[in-house]
Design a protein around this motif. Structure first.
Motif, PDB file in Angstrom:
ATOM      1  N   UNK A  18       0.810  -1.214   0.000  1.00  0.00           N
ATOM      2  CA  UNK A  18       0.000   0.000   0.000  1.00  0.00           C
ATOM      3  C   UNK A  18       0.844   1.265   0.000  1.00  0.00           C
ATOM      4  N   UNK A  19       1.975   1.230   0.675  1.00  0.00           N
ATOM      5  CA  UNK A  19       2.816   2.426   0.755  1.00  0.00           C
ATOM      6  C   UNK A  19       3.738   2.601  -0.451  1.00  0.00           C
ATOM      7  N   UNK A  20       4.008   1.536  -1.189  1.00  0.00           N
ATOM      8  CA  UNK A  20       4.951   1.613  -2.316  1.00  0.00           C
ATOM      9  C   UNK A  20       4.588   2.680  -3.351  1.00  0.00           C
ATOM     10  N   UNK A  21       3.330   2.764  -3.815  1.00  0.00           N
ATOM     11  CA  UNK A  21       3.022   3.813  -4.791  1.00  0.00           C
ATOM     12  C   UNK A  21       3.176   5.222  -4.210  1.00  0.00           C
ATOM     13  N   UNK A  22       2.894   5.369  -2.930  1.00  0.00           N
ATOM     14  CA  UNK A  22       3.026   6.682  -2.292  1.00  0.00           C
ATOM     15  C   UNK A  22       4.486   7.108  -2.207  1.00  0.00           C
ATOM     16  N   UNK A  24       6.908   5.941  -4.097  1.00  0.00           N
ATOM     17  CA  UNK A  24       7.369   6.133  -5.475  1.00  0.00           C
ATOM     18  C   UNK A  24       6.954   7.507  -5.984  1.00  0.00           C
ATOM     19  N   UNK A  25       5.718   7.905  -5.732  1.00  0.00           N
ATOM     20  CA  UNK A  25       5.244   9.222  -6.164  1.00  0.00           C
ATOM     21  C   UNK A  25       6.052  10.335  -5.512  1.00  0.00           C
ATOM     22  N   UNK A  26       6.374  10.175  -4.239  1.00  0.00           N
ATOM     23  CA  UNK A  26       7.201  11.174  -3.549  1.00  0.00           C
ATOM     24  C   UNK A  26       8.581  11.259  -4.191  1.00  0.00           C
ATOM     25  N   UNK A  27       9.123  10.119  -4.602  1.00  0.00           N
ATOM     26  CA  UNK A  27      10.449  10.147  -5.232  1.00  0.00           C
ATOM     27  C   UNK A  27      10.390  10.797  -6.615  1.00  0.00           C
ATOM     28  N   UNK A  28       9.246  10.675  -7.302  1.00  0.00           N
ATOM     29  CA  UNK A  28       9.093  11.347  -8.605  1.00  0.00           C
ATOM     30  C   UNK A  28       9.146  12.858  -8.438  1.00  0.00           C
ATOM     31  N   UNK A 134       2.762  -0.912  -9.537  1.00  0.00           N
ATOM     32  CA  UNK A 134       2.709  -0.789  -8.074  1.00  0.00           C
ATOM     33  C   UNK A 134       1.307  -0.401  -7.613  1.00  0.00           C
ATOM     34  N   UNK A 135       0.659   0.483  -8.354  1.00  0.00           N
ATOM     35  CA  UNK A 135      -0.716   0.873  -8.006  1.00  0.00           C
ATOM     36  C   UNK A 135      -1.657  -0.322  -8.136  1.00  0.00           C
ATOM     37  N   UNK A 136      -1.539  -1.062  -9.231  1.00  0.00           N
ATOM     38  CA  UNK A 136      -2.376  -2.253  -9.408  1.00  0.00           C
ATOM     39  C   UNK A 136      -2.102  -3.256  -8.287  1.00  0.00           C
ATOM     40  N   UNK A 137      -0.829  -3.458  -7.953  1.00  0.00           N
ATOM     41  CA  UNK A 137      -0.479  -4.405  -6.891  1.00  0.00           C
ATOM     42  C   UNK A 137      -1.069  -3.977  -5.553  1.00  0.00           C
ATOM     43  N   UNK A 138      -1.076  -2.678  -5.269  1.00  0.00           N
ATOM     44  CA  UNK A 138      -1.650  -2.198  -4.012  1.00  0.00           C
ATOM     45  C   UNK A 138      -3.144  -2.512  -3.952  1.00  0.00           C
ATOM     46  N   UNK A 139      -3.848  -2.233  -5.041  1.00  0.00           N
ATOM     47  CA  UNK A 139      -5.289  -2.484  -5.076  1.00  0.00           C
ATOM     48  C   UNK A 139      -5.577  -3.989  -5.038  1.00  0.00           C
TER      49      UNK A 139
END
Length: 151
Positions: A18-22, A24-28, A134-139
């Protein structure tokens, strides 16, 4: 930990997913602020943490008798759907991690030489593809968690 039938390893793996996309977005955002060095370190750390979480989950699943043992606690009416959904979740996760690891390896070898540069467009497009995975994996991890440990 999260109040379901799942154990600590499963809960922590879910939270990692759940935190991985968040993260990743912060690193972008850091790249846009010209902080590529921190972006690079965050992505490598995130890849390492996510990989360790998945390995821990896989060991936990194998120790409990395989995915069938995990899924046996869910509703029997949903067993076929749950198994099919698990196949999709695992397929997308494996592809995402494989592409992500390859991108990390290729980017690390080019860092400071071709980034930014000719590899940047490929890097950016592949990075967004990994982010979508990553988003798909979180969902899908949430859905699997509910089907296997909550329902």
């Amino acid at each position: 930990m999260l109040g379901s039938r799942a154990d600590l390893v499963v809960d922590l793996t879910l939270l990692t997913n759940l935190s991985a996309p968040l993260v990743a977005a912060a690193s972008f955002r850091l790249v846009r602020r010209r902080r590529a060095d921190i972006h690079r370190r965050m992505q490598l750390a995130l890849l390492a943490v996510c990989t360790l979480a998945v390995v821990a989950l896989e060991v936990r699943i194998r120790m409990s008798g395989g995915s069938g043992a995990f899924l046996s606690h869910g509703p029997t009416a949903w067993a076929r759907t749950t198994r099919a959904f698990l196949g999709v979740h695992i397929t997308v996760a494996v592809l995402t991690y494989a592409v992500w690891a390859r991108l990390a390896f290729r980017s690390s070898s080019r860092y400071g030489k071709a980034l930014p540069g000719s590899f940047s467009t490929t890097h950016r497009r592949t990075g967004w593809l990994v982010f979508a995975g990553l988003c798909f994996n979180a969902v899908s991890a949430c859905a699997m968690y509910v089907l296997a440990f909550v329902a």
